[in-house]
Write an enzyme that holds these catalytic residues in place. Structure first.
Site, PDB file in Angstrom:
ATOM      1  CB  CYS A  89      -0.976  -0.025   1.187  1.00  0.00           C
ATOM      2  SG  CYS A  89      -2.348   1.131   1.064  1.00  0.00           S
ATOM      3  CG  HIS A 195      -3.278  -3.686   3.594  1.00  0.00           C
ATOM      4  ND1 HIS A 195      -2.229  -3.072   4.246  1.00  0.00           N
ATOM      5  CD2 HIS A 195      -3.947  -2.697   2.961  1.00  0.00           C
ATOM      6  CE1 HIS A 195      -2.271  -1.771   4.030  1.00  0.00           C
ATOM      7  NE2 HIS A 195      -3.303  -1.516   3.243  1.00  0.00           N
ATOM      8  CD  GLU A 197      -0.499  -5.798   5.827  1.00  0.00           C
ATOM      9  OE1 GLU A 197      -0.775  -4.583   5.917  1.00  0.00           O
ATOM     10  OE2 GLU A 197      -0.306  -6.383   4.725  1.00  0.00           O
TER      11      GLU A 197
END
Length: 227
Positions: A89, A195, A197
């Site tokens: 990002c 994302h 994660e």
């Protein structure tokens, strides 16, 4: 293999990334402050991560100020020597601003902040559901650059629907050619807007991010273009 996660003023996904890498994937992780320069603890088999967020409040342009941080000088040198670098990002925006990846990230086509789950697919063609949250995630490059990315197999993720079809409706921000993630020609620097994660733990109801991170960071040399 160990990871260094760079923290800028305004980073807000650094803790998410650290937890995913350390707790969910079991790697050693070292937190790095943007004003520092020392990367002597890392070799080319390790990886430096630029996390998501709003570095320096996104003043000027997303990532435009962060790219001048002392640590980014070291990250650039690290990448030029073959070290692995991953930008998620805002980290992707910083990598483009720093010239480590081609193209730019522009304001979303609908001119609104987008926060939702999206599907992306890579070389295996299997759709993965990954969270996305950004206001300036529309990947743009000129036609020559886009063609080179295709020819060199540097487009590693594209937005798709749940069935794996690459359609305009599946594109959340207007990115050209549905591009969600790219790599450099040497395949040691990678950037993506979604994302992974945030999708690595059963408690979150989604672990598709584990495969994304593993594919990128362990098998990065074999990455090929998404079909």
């Amino acid at each position: 293999m160990k990871f260094g996660v760079v923290v800028f003023p305004g980073s807000n996904c650094d803790s998410d990334m650290i937890y995913a890498l350390r707790e969910d994937l079991g790697y050693e992780v070292i937190e790095l402050w943007h004003k520092d320069k020392d990367l002597s603890a890392f070799d080319k088999d390790d990886c430096i991560v630029l996390p998501g967020g709003f570095s320096f409040g996104d003043y000027l342009r997303c990532g435009a100020i962060a790219r001048f941080s002392p640590m980014m000088q070291s990250v650039t040198a690290f990448a030029q020597k073959g070290g692995k670098v991953l930008g998620i990002c805002n980290g992707f925006q910083i990598l483009c601003e720093a010239g480590l990846l081609p193209g730019v990230l522009l304001r979303n086509e609908n001119m609104k902040f987008v926060c939702q789950n999206v599907y992306i697919k890579g070389e295996d063609g299997v759709p993965a559901k990954i969270p996305l949250a950004h206001g300036e995630g529309r990947y743009y490059a000129d036609e020559k650059t886009l063609d080179l990315l295709e020819e060199n197999n540097q487009v590693v993720y594209r937005y798709c629907n749940a069935s794996g079809e690459i359609t305009a409706a599946a594109n959340p921000n207007g990115s050209l050619r549905n591009i969600a993630g790219i790599t450099n020609t040497a395949r040691n620097v990678f950037g993506m807007m979604p994302h992974p994660e945030r999708a690595c733990n059963e408690a979150l109801g989604n672990t598709d991010g584990r495969k994304i991170l593993s594919d990128l960071l362990i098998a990065e040399k074999s990455l090929v273009a998404a079909g």
